[in-house]
Design a protein around this motif. Structure first.
Motif, short mmCIF file in Angstrom:
data_model
loop_
_atom_site.label_atom_id
_atom_site.label_comp_id
_atom_site.label_asym_id
_atom_site.label_seq_id
_atom_site.Cartn_x
_atom_site.Cartn_y
_atom_site.Cartn_z
N PHE A 360 7.87 0.33 -3.73
CA PHE A 360 8.21 1.64 -4.26
C PHE A 360 7.20 2.74 -3.94
N LEU A 361 6.01 2.39 -3.41
CA LEU A 361 5.01 3.41 -3.14
C LEU A 361 5.54 4.45 -2.16
N ASP A 362 6.13 3.98 -1.07
CA ASP A 362 6.73 4.87 -0.08
C ASP A 362 7.64 4.04 0.82
N PRO A 363 8.85 3.71 0.36
CA PRO A 363 9.70 2.76 1.08
C PRO A 363 9.92 3.14 2.53
N GLY A 364 9.77 2.16 3.40
CA GLY A 364 10.03 2.35 4.81
C GLY A 364 8.91 3.03 5.57
N ALA A 365 7.86 3.43 4.86
CA ALA A 365 6.75 4.12 5.52
C ALA A 365 5.59 3.16 5.70
N TRP A 366 5.21 2.93 6.93
CA TRP A 366 4.06 2.08 7.21
C TRP A 366 2.99 2.94 7.90
N GLY A 367 1.89 2.34 8.23
CA GLY A 367 0.81 3.10 8.85
C GLY A 367 -0.39 3.21 7.94
N ARG A 368 -1.37 3.96 8.40
CA ARG A 368 -2.68 4.00 7.74
C ARG A 368 -2.60 4.52 6.29
N GLU A 369 -1.82 5.57 6.06
CA GLU A 369 -1.77 6.14 4.72
C GLU A 369 -1.29 5.11 3.70
N PHE A 370 -0.24 4.35 4.09
CA PHE A 370 0.32 3.34 3.20
C PHE A 370 -0.61 2.14 3.06
N THR A 372 -3.85 1.79 3.61
CA THR A 372 -5.14 2.01 2.93
C THR A 372 -4.94 2.12 1.43
N ALA A 373 -3.79 2.66 1.02
CA ALA A 373 -3.50 2.70 -0.42
C ALA A 373 -3.34 1.28 -0.95
N MET A 374 -2.60 0.45 -0.24
CA MET A 374 -2.41 -0.92 -0.70
C MET A 374 -3.73 -1.71 -0.67
N ASP A 375 -4.57 -1.42 0.30
CA ASP A 375 -5.88 -2.08 0.35
C ASP A 375 -6.72 -1.75 -0.89
N SER A 376 -6.44 -0.59 -1.49
CA SER A 376 -7.23 -0.13 -2.64
C SER A 376 -6.57 -0.49 -3.97
N TYR A 377 -5.62 -1.41 -3.96
CA TYR A 377 -4.84 -1.72 -5.16
C TYR A 377 -5.74 -2.09 -6.34
N GLU A 378 -6.77 -2.87 -6.13
CA GLU A 378 -7.63 -3.31 -7.22
C GLU A 378 -8.36 -2.13 -7.87
N ASN A 379 -8.57 -1.06 -7.11
CA ASN A 379 -9.30 0.11 -7.60
C ASN A 379 -8.38 1.22 -8.11
N MET A 380 -7.10 0.93 -8.25
CA MET A 380 -6.13 1.94 -8.68
C MET A 380 -6.00 2.02 -10.19
N ALA A 381 -5.74 3.25 -10.67
CA ALA A 381 -5.23 3.49 -12.01
C ALA A 381 -3.88 4.18 -11.84
N GLY A 382 -2.98 3.97 -12.81
CA GLY A 382 -1.65 4.54 -12.65
C GLY A 382 -1.09 5.15 -13.91
N MET A 383 -0.26 6.16 -13.73
CA MET A 383 0.43 6.81 -14.85
C MET A 383 1.84 7.18 -14.43
N TRP A 384 2.69 7.41 -15.44
CA TRP A 384 4.10 7.71 -15.24
C TRP A 384 4.45 8.99 -15.98
N ILE A 385 5.31 9.80 -15.38
CA ILE A 385 5.81 11.03 -15.99
C ILE A 385 7.10 10.73 -16.74
N VAL A 386 7.22 11.22 -17.97
CA VAL A 386 8.47 11.15 -18.73
C VAL A 386 8.74 12.54 -19.27
N GLY A 387 9.76 13.20 -18.74
CA GLY A 387 10.05 14.57 -19.17
C GLY A 387 11.53 14.78 -19.42
N GLU A 388 11.83 15.85 -20.14
CA GLU A 388 13.23 16.15 -20.48
C GLU A 388 13.94 16.74 -19.27
#
Length: 523
Positions: A360-370, A372-388
């Motif tokens: 779900f990070l960026d479906p179908g997109a490969w390459g360095r941007e994707f 390097t993000a996955m390589d940093s998974y252990e160092n990630m924090a995450g949040m979700w937006i819930v709005g009206e």
């Protein structure tokens, strides 16, 4: 335990679905001595059966029947056959939900009155308000064991929360805490305390999280007044010459068509399947489907304004450890059109496991941007937006009569496109979420588009006037007195809060109304 109810027994209340609305309603009515048959399309799974693996759990629990998404939303583009992560099992999506249990704010019950006309939106005021709902909310919070209510302490904050809280306070936010959660912080209601093992979305192995699968349903069955028939897919609701519903037709676990007579039918199959069933129940008397004199069945589909922000840090966070969503910032939940949109939003902690993150990070997109993000998974924090999000008539569930399901029934098409208000709110939330992480030293912040999984609301909305909606203030069809809607599809507007607490409160209130009306011989 009583013997199963006879299929010809026209004195029973038939409830279709056993999730937050249907499961709660079934127990509440059973406790009042009312005979209930609950029909559930999925099987029965309990904590010992849950699988702590994202893909395998999805295969076990998710509703993967044929459906299609259209519109400009990301789901139609990337996951057109998978609009929602809803559960097909006894307990419904209370198996999968994160547990966040928040009351609507007073202004959110009257969106049209407080926001005014919004071009392109089909805003309407609820026919109930916060004052009327307050005692029902309290009953729901007590039933579910919601933390930070009734003297119950909040859950501890995991690393993901600690980063989130520090970021929120660094940018000046004050309403930040580990949430009002229907996850036990202490032993409560015969359920143990949360063990902080994560996998909340895959079913709570400890039973610490409230789910009708192992709270309401067994309690109702113990009375002898509730029979749950699993793997029973309802195909249509039938009615008599007077227009009142008389029973439901369903396919049993062997695919054999059966019929259950009913005094009252309550539809609680979720925001997509409930309108689909009403539309599939069209007849000569009701050519546009049941309860649809207004033409509003299936319309006004809402799923909240969502999206995520991930921050990458120079040290491990290990966001997957601990409760998935025990963290919330509510400072932006107010109504302030000076921000460029009406309504408000919340930010909540969120983590995904590696398989879902990769998908779900960026479906179908490969390459360095994707990578390097996955390589940093252990160092990630995450949040979700819930709005009206804004209800729109064109955001709707319709039937695909060319594509039939395994039972030969027309399948649902879910059309959704963002309203400009939704886009403005999401952009604001992305910026604030990234600012929170940047304030505490993130080396990189990643806004990500909405996931297929979200809150599904509207499509059988509650209204004061029959011309404006599908059900009245009790969830009772405007057109047919003994037909009710008992799930999130009755929501008039979505508010900024996670919807389950409100669904449960409405179900408790609806049970009280049904029992009273049955005793008075009105239905």
């Amino acid at each position: 335990m009583t013997a199963p109810f006879d299929k010809g027994d026209n004195g029973v209340v038939v409830i279709i679905g056993t999730g937050a609305g249907g499961g709660t309603l079934a127990n509440e009515l059973a406790q009042k001595g009312i005979s209930v048959v609950a029909l559930e399309a999925g099987g029965r799974y309990l904590p010992d059966d849950y699988i702590n693996d994202e893909w395998d759990s999805f295969a076990q629990l998710a509703w993967t029947d044929t459906r299609k998404a259209t519109g400009d939303w990301r789901v139609a583009r990337d996951f057109s056959g998978l609009p929602t992560w809803i559960v097909k099992a006894v307990g419904g999506t209370t198996t999968h939900w994160a547990g966040a249990s928040l009351r609507f704010q007073d202004h959110e019950w009257k969106a049209l009155q407080n926001y005014g006309e919004v071009e392109g939106a089909n805003l309407l005021d609820w026919p109930v308000d916060g004052a009327e709902m307050a005692p029902w909310y309290e009953k729901a919070e007590t039933k579910m064991g919601v933390t930070r209510t009734g003297g119950r302490p909040g859950l501890p904050g995991n690393n993901n929360y600690l980063v989130f809280e520090k970021g929120a306070k660094s940018v000046g936010y004050e309403q930040v805490h580990t949430g009002r959660m229907a996850i036990n912080s202490l032993e409560y209601g015969d359920r143990m305390a949360c063990q902080q093992t994560g996998f909340c979305f895959q079913g709570c192995k400890w039973g610490a999280k409230w789910s009708t699968a192992y709270t309401e349903i067994p309690a109702g069955e113990e009375t002898g007044n509730l029979e749950v028939r699993e793997r029973c897919h309802v195909s249509r609701i039938e009615h008599g010459a007077d227009g009142k519903v008389t029973g439901v037709v369903y396919f049993d676990a062997d695919g054999v068509e059966q019929r259950q007579a009913a005094r009252i039918v309550c539809v609680a199959g979720n925001t997509i399947e409930s309108p689909r069933l009403l539309l599939n129940s069209a007849s000569e008397m009701f050519p546009d489907g049941l309860a649809n004199s207004s033409g509003q069945v299936g319309r006004n589909y809402m799923r909240h304004v969502t999206g995520s922000v991930y921050g990458i840090f120079d040290r491990p966070v290990r966001m997957w450890r601990g409760t998935t969503m025990a963290g919330i910032m509510q400072d932006e939940a107010h109504h302030d059109p000076a921000r460029g949109f009406v309504g408000g939003y919340e930010l909540e902690t969120l983590s995904l496991g590696l398989p879902f993150m990769a998908a779900f990070l960026d479906p179908g997109a490969w390459g360095r941007e994707f990578t390097t993000a996955m390589d940093s998974y252990e160092n990630m924090a995450g949040m979700w937006i819930v709005g009206e999000d804004m209800p729109q008539e064109t955001n709707r569930v319709t039937l695909d009569t060319e594509t039939l399901d395994q039972h030969g029934l027309p399948t649902p098409v879910v059309n959704y496109s963002d309203h400009p208000n939704d886009v403005a709110m999401r952009d604001h939330a992305y910026a604030r979420g990234m600012a929170m992480y940047d304030a505490v030293g993130a080396t990189r912040s990643l806004p990500t588009p909405p996931y297929p999984s979200t809150h599904n609301l509207g499509t059988n909305r509650m209204s004061e006037k029959a011309a404006d909606g599908v059900v009245n203030r009790w969830g009772q069809s405007h057109d047919i007195a003994n037909l009710f809607v008992s799930d999130g599809s009755q929501f008039t507007t979505g508010a900024a809060e996670n919807p389950t607490l409100t669904i449960v409160a409405l179900a408790i209130r609806q049970a009280d109304h049904i029992a009273r009306e049955m005793a008075a011989q009105n239905i």
